[in-house]
Design a protein around this motif. Sequence first.
Motif, mmCIF file in Angstrom:
data_model
loop_
_atom_site.group_PDB
_atom_site.id
_atom_site.type_symbol
_atom_site.label_atom_id
_atom_site.label_comp_id
_atom_site.label_asym_id
_atom_site.label_seq_id
_atom_site.Cartn_x
_atom_site.Cartn_y
_atom_site.Cartn_z
ATOM 1 N N TRP A 873 149.876 106.607 84.035
ATOM 2 C CA TRP A 873 149.579 105.642 82.274
ATOM 3 C C TRP A 873 148.075 106.741 82.174
ATOM 4 N N LYS A 874 147.076 106.904 82.333
ATOM 5 C CA LYS A 874 145.759 107.685 82.842
ATOM 6 C C LYS A 874 145.750 109.155 81.586
ATOM 7 N N LEU A 875 147.482 109.460 81.814
ATOM 8 C CA LEU A 875 147.733 110.908 82.028
ATOM 9 C C LEU A 875 148.057 110.392 80.205
ATOM 10 N N GLN A 876 148.521 109.679 79.715
ATOM 11 C CA GLN A 876 148.805 109.113 78.873
ATOM 12 C C GLN A 876 148.251 109.194 78.149
ATOM 13 N N ALA A 877 147.105 107.708 78.053
ATOM 14 C CA ALA A 877 146.360 107.198 77.754
ATOM 15 C C ALA A 877 144.886 108.920 76.891
ATOM 16 N N ARG A 878 144.993 109.610 77.582
ATOM 17 C CA ARG A 878 144.508 111.239 77.330
ATOM 18 C C ARG A 878 144.721 111.368 76.679
ATOM 19 N N SER A 879 145.762 111.855 76.947
ATOM 20 C CA SER A 879 146.750 112.577 75.683
ATOM 21 C C SER A 879 146.697 111.854 74.208
ATOM 22 N N ILE A 880 146.537 110.752 74.365
ATOM 23 C CA ILE A 880 146.545 110.342 72.959
ATOM 24 C C ILE A 880 145.172 109.866 71.698
ATOM 25 N N VAL A 881 144.153 110.028 73.024
ATOM 26 C CA VAL A 881 142.858 110.698 72.174
ATOM 27 C C VAL A 881 142.873 111.616 71.987
ATOM 28 N N ARG A 882 143.083 112.722 73.009
ATOM 29 C CA ARG A 882 142.497 113.871 72.366
ATOM 30 C C ARG A 882 143.268 114.794 71.572
ATOM 31 N N THR A 883 145.018 114.384 71.475
ATOM 32 C CA THR A 883 145.721 114.723 70.218
ATOM 33 C C THR A 883 145.226 114.595 68.807
ATOM 34 N N ASP A 893 131.530 113.051 61.449
ATOM 35 C CA ASP A 893 130.644 113.358 61.022
ATOM 36 C C ASP A 893 130.442 111.249 61.330
ATOM 37 N N GLU A 894 132.054 110.842 60.694
ATOM 38 C CA GLU A 894 132.001 109.393 60.437
ATOM 39 C C GLU A 894 130.667 108.656 61.650
ATOM 40 N N PRO A 895 130.641 107.523 61.522
ATOM 41 C CA PRO A 895 130.340 106.746 62.761
ATOM 42 C C PRO A 895 131.346 106.108 63.582
ATOM 43 N N GLU A 896 132.593 105.848 63.185
ATOM 44 C CA GLU A 896 133.683 105.898 64.232
ATOM 45 C C GLU A 896 134.486 107.058 65.247
ATOM 46 N N TRP A 897 133.520 107.998 64.741
ATOM 47 C CA TRP A 897 133.561 108.992 65.460
ATOM 48 C C TRP A 897 133.316 109.120 67.071
ATOM 49 N N SER A 898 131.726 108.328 67.266
ATOM 50 C CA SER A 898 131.243 108.251 68.075
ATOM 51 C C SER A 898 132.250 107.277 69.635
ATOM 52 N N ARG A 899 132.687 106.994 69.183
ATOM 53 C CA ARG A 899 133.656 106.065 69.089
ATOM 54 C C ARG A 899 135.120 106.370 70.349
ATOM 55 N N LEU A 900 135.089 107.263 69.872
ATOM 56 C CA LEU A 900 136.693 108.242 69.923
ATOM 57 C C LEU A 900 135.972 108.734 71.961
ATOM 58 N N THR A 901 135.213 109.454 70.662
ATOM 59 C CA THR A 901 134.096 110.642 72.317
ATOM 60 C C THR A 901 134.213 109.231 73.540
ATOM 61 N N ASP A 902 133.323 108.104 72.837
ATOM 62 C CA ASP A 902 133.116 107.390 74.149
ATOM 63 C C ASP A 902 133.857 107.049 74.443
ATOM 64 N N LEU A 903 135.349 106.846 74.475
ATOM 65 C CA LEU A 903 136.938 106.035 74.827
ATOM 66 C C LEU A 903 137.581 107.717 75.494
ATOM 67 N N GLN A 904 136.994 108.617 74.960
ATOM 68 C CA GLN A 904 137.333 109.369 75.430
ATOM 69 C C GLN A 904 136.405 110.438 77.335
ATOM 70 N N GLU A 905 135.228 109.619 77.408
ATOM 71 C CA GLU A 905 134.273 110.022 77.919
ATOM 72 C C GLU A 905 135.283 109.046 79.694
ATOM 73 N N GLU A 906 135.490 107.778 78.698
ATOM 74 C CA GLU A 906 135.648 106.915 79.964
ATOM 75 C C GLU A 906 136.948 107.245 80.737
ATOM 76 N N LEU A 907 137.732 107.367 80.283
ATOM 77 C CA LEU A 907 138.836 107.181 80.656
ATOM 78 C C LEU A 907 138.516 108.788 81.420
ATOM 79 N N ARG A 908 138.015 110.003 81.573
ATOM 80 C CA ARG A 908 137.551 111.036 82.231
ATOM 81 C C ARG A 908 137.528 110.444 83.345
ATOM 82 N N LYS A 909 135.924 109.818 83.413
ATOM 83 C CA LYS A 909 135.600 109.285 85.099
ATOM 84 C C LYS A 909 136.881 108.219 85.404
ATOM 85 N N GLN A 910 137.905 107.512 85.035
ATOM 86 C CA GLN A 910 138.710 106.652 85.489
ATOM 87 C C GLN A 910 139.318 107.534 86.767
ATOM 88 N N GLU A 911 139.523 109.527 86.017
ATOM 89 C CA GLU A 911 140.320 110.318 86.784
ATOM 90 C C GLU A 911 140.201 110.129 88.743
#
Length: 911
Positions: A873-883, A893-911
Motif C-alpha cells: 500500500w505504501k508504494l501505491q500511496a507514494r505513486s498516487i501523490v508523486r504522479t 504557488d497555491e497554498p494547498e501545494w504544501s499539503r501535498l509536499t507534507d503528505l509526500q514527506e510523511e509517506l517517505r518517512k514510513q518506508e
Amino acid sequence: MSLALSTVEQALLSGKWSQDIQETSIVISLAKDVVERRIRDVLTSPSSRRFFTVRSNDAWSASASIDSWFDFSFDSTTNGTEQELLRIVLSVACLHAFLQANWTGPDLDITPLDVLTIPEELSTQITVESLQRHAVSELAYGGEPAYHLAHLPILLRLSKILTDLPYSHCHSAAWWRLRTWLVHQQVLDEPVATPPDVFTSAGSLLKDLSFHHDLAGRLVLEQGLLEHHLSHDRAAADFFVRAAQQTRLEYELTGALGKRTKFQQTDVTQLVLLAESHLTEDEESEGADVAVGTKPTPDTATLSPDPATIPETLALNDDTLLEQTQFTSSSAGTDSKLSHLDPSAQPALHPLDQCILLSLCLNIKNTSPVHGLTVEQMKPYVARVISHPKNWSVHTMALLLRSRLEADRTRTVERSALQLQALVDQMPTADSTVSERLRYIHDIPLPSKWEMQKELAKRFLSIGVVKSALEIFERLEMWEEVVECWKGLEMRGKAVAIVRDLLEGKKAEADTVISRSKAAAIGQRQTTDTIREAKLWCLLGDLEPDHALQHYERAWELSKETSGRAMRSLGGYYFARGDYKNTITCLRRAVAINPLLSRSWFVLGCAYIRDEDLEGAREAFSRCVSIDDEDGESWNNLASVYLRLGEAGKMNHNDESRDNEGEHTTSVAKADVEPKTWKIPSSNKMLAFRALKQGLKFNYENWRMWNNYMIVAMDVGELSEASRALGRVVEERSANDGAGCVDVDVLDRLVNAVTRVPFNPDEQGGAPSTVSSAQNPNEGPGLLKQVADLFERVILPRVSSPRIFRARAKLLTWQCRVEDAINAYLEAYRNGVAASIEKGETDVVKWREGVTEVEETVDILRNFGPKVEGFKWKLQARSIVRTFMARTKDFEDEPEWSRLTDLQEELRKQE
C-alpha cells in the motif's frame, strides 16, 4: 302447459328439440319450428303477423318509438303463460333471423314487410327503407351509432322490445335479454355499459340449472362473453373458468416432446393443451345428470360432421414448417388427471367445451402482454379445437383465431390472409344447415359479416394491398377507415371531398341507391340518423383543423347533445390548445354518455392535473384503471395524484413528459415525496406505491415509471423494491445516459440500509447479529443480496463513477472484504477528478478538488492497506501523490501545494 313450458324453454335455449315434449298447440308448434330453424315460416305465420300488427290510430307517428306501434298487452281470454311463451318464441325467431342475416348466413329470403302487418292507410309511410332507418336510429345507444348497413335491424329491435317486457312465468326471458344485449353490443361502434340487471337477472337462473351442466355452462360462458365485449377482462376470465367447471371440462396446458419443422432432428418440448370433455350428446338433449368422471362413448359422443359441411381449412404448404406439431411421446409427462391422454391422439371434445376453450384462448390475449410468448400460449388452444371439427360456427371461429395468430409471421402470413378471405366468402353459401350454424352462435365471439370483412380489409392494409382494402371499406361504408386510408396515402384532399359529398348528399352510400331512394336528384340531402351524421361532421373536423371547432360543435348540435364522439373530439381540441376548463366540461359530458372508453377518462385526468383539481384527477385515473387494469400510464398518473393530494394546490409544472400517443403523463419528482415539504399522508404514499407496482406489470419497459417507483419505494421503506427499480432504470437508460442514469443518492441510502446492521465476520456467510435483520428484506443481510447483485450484475458492467465505486467500497468494507474494498476505492480515484487532470490544467477549483481526493485515497490506503497481507500500500500511496504532483506543477504557488509536499514527506518517512 306449465310442465311442458320448462322443457320448451330449455329446447329454445339449447337449440335442440326434446322428444319429451308431447303437448301440441300453436305456440308449441311455433317453438319447434324456431328450434329446427324454420324461421321464415315462423315470422310469416298468421300468429306472428297478428302479433306484429301495427296499430292504426290518429296518434300514430313515424317518429314515434317502434315499441309504441304495437299492442303487446295480454288478451284476457288467453292463458298468460302461453302468451308469454309466444313472446319468447317470436323474440327468439327475430333474433336468430337477424343473426342468420348478419352473422352466419346463408342469406335469409325475408323482408320486414313479410313480418309486420301494416294497415292500408299506413302502407305508404311504413316502407322497407323507413323501417331500416328507424330501427338503426333506435338501436343507437349511449351516444354510439348502430351499424347502418346491418340487414333487417328491425328484427333485432323487435327482439329487444319483446325481451324487455315483464315476465312472470317464462324465466328464460332474462337469459334471452342477455343474448340480445350481447348481439346489440356488436352492432354499436363502441361498447356501451349495459343495464346492471342484465347480468343479475340472468345470473339468478343458475341455481335452477344444477342438473343441466350444458345449460349452466352456456349461461356462465355467455355472461363472460358480454364482459369480454365490454373489455372487462378480469371478470370475463372468471366467467370462462366457471363455465369450464360447470361443464366439467378438464384441461391443462403442458409440454410434450415433438417436432415443429420438417428438418428437425432432435425432439424438443412443445406446448400442448390436454383436454377432455364429460358432456355427452344425450346429456345435452335430455338434460340428464351424468356423474363427474364419466367419459363419452362412441355411442353417445357427438359424431363428426361430414367434411363437406365444415369451413375449408387451408393447408400451410410451407417448405419448412409442419402443418401441425408432431408429438413423439405418448404422454405429456404430467401427474395430473389428464396424464393418460396421448398428445397426438386426444379424443374429440364436445362443441360447447370447444367454445369454452376458444374463449379461454381469447382471454390469454386480453390479460397478457403483446409479445410472441402470448401467441405461443394461445396456439395450443386453437389447435385442440381445429383438430376435431364438430360444428360449422365453432370451427369458423377457431380458424379465424388461427388466422389472427398467424398474421405476423413471414411463413404463415399468406395462409392467414387466404384463410380469412375463405371465411368471408363462405358466409352466403349453404354448405351446412342453418340449425348447425346457429346452435352455438351465442357461445362464441364470432364477428358479424361486416366486422369480418373489415378485419380482412385491415389485413390487406397490413400487407400493402391498399386498393383492395379501400374497396372493402367503401362497400361497407366505413368512412372513418376510408378517410384513414386516404390520409395514409397522403391524399387528405380526397378524404375531405368524400366526407363533404356524404354530408351534402352528392355521394350515394350504398349499392342499393334506387331502393333506398337516395339519388332522386343531384345535391339532394341524404337522410341518415343524426348520430351517424354527427360522426361525419367529426370526421370533417379531424380533416380540417382550421375549422375543427365549428364542425365539432355542429356535430354536437345535430345529435341533440347525444353524440359522445362529438364531445370527445371537442375535449381533445381544447386539450391540445391548453384550455383545460373547457376540456373538463366536454369530456365530463362524453364520459356521462359512454363511461366505458378509458381514453376519455385518461385525457380528462390529465386535464384535471393541469387545472390543479387533484380529486377530479384521482377519480378520472381510478376509472381508467377500473376499465382497463393493464393501463400502465394511468396507474403511473394515479400514483402521482396520490402523492400530490397531501397538499393540494402545490403543483410541479416541470415534471411532465409525453407518451407515444401524445398525451401527457405525469412523473414523480423527489419533492413530491419529501414529507417536510409536502406533508403527504403515509396512506397516500402506500396507495401510490401499490399503483405503480400494478402499472409496472403492464409497462415493464417504461423507465420513467421505474424511476417513480424507485423514489416512492424509498420513501415508504420498501428498499428491496427500490433496488430492483434502480436496476431496471440502469438497464433501460445506461446506453444513453451513462453514469447519469444511476441515482447515487438512492444507491447510497441502499448501502447505508445494508451496513447499519452490525456484521458478524466470524460466522460463515456474514450472519447478522440479530435474526430479525436476516428476515427483513429492507435492511442488513436481508437486503445485501439484492444490493450486491445490483452492483455486480447491473451497474458496474454498464457504467462507473467515483460515487458508485465508493458506495461499492463501503459495502465491501462492511462484509470484511478489505482487499476488494481497497480496489473499489482505487477505482473511484481513477474515475475521479484527480486522475482526469492533465498537464497544463488551469482550473484551480478542479485542482483543489483533486488534492482532496488524493488525501482521501492515501488515508484509505493507510487505514486498510496493513490489513491485507502482501499488499504494497505504501508504494501505491507514494505513486498516487508523486504522479499527481508531477502533472500539476503549475499550481506550486497555491497554498494547498504544501499539503501535498507534507503528505509526500510523511509517506517517505514510513518506508
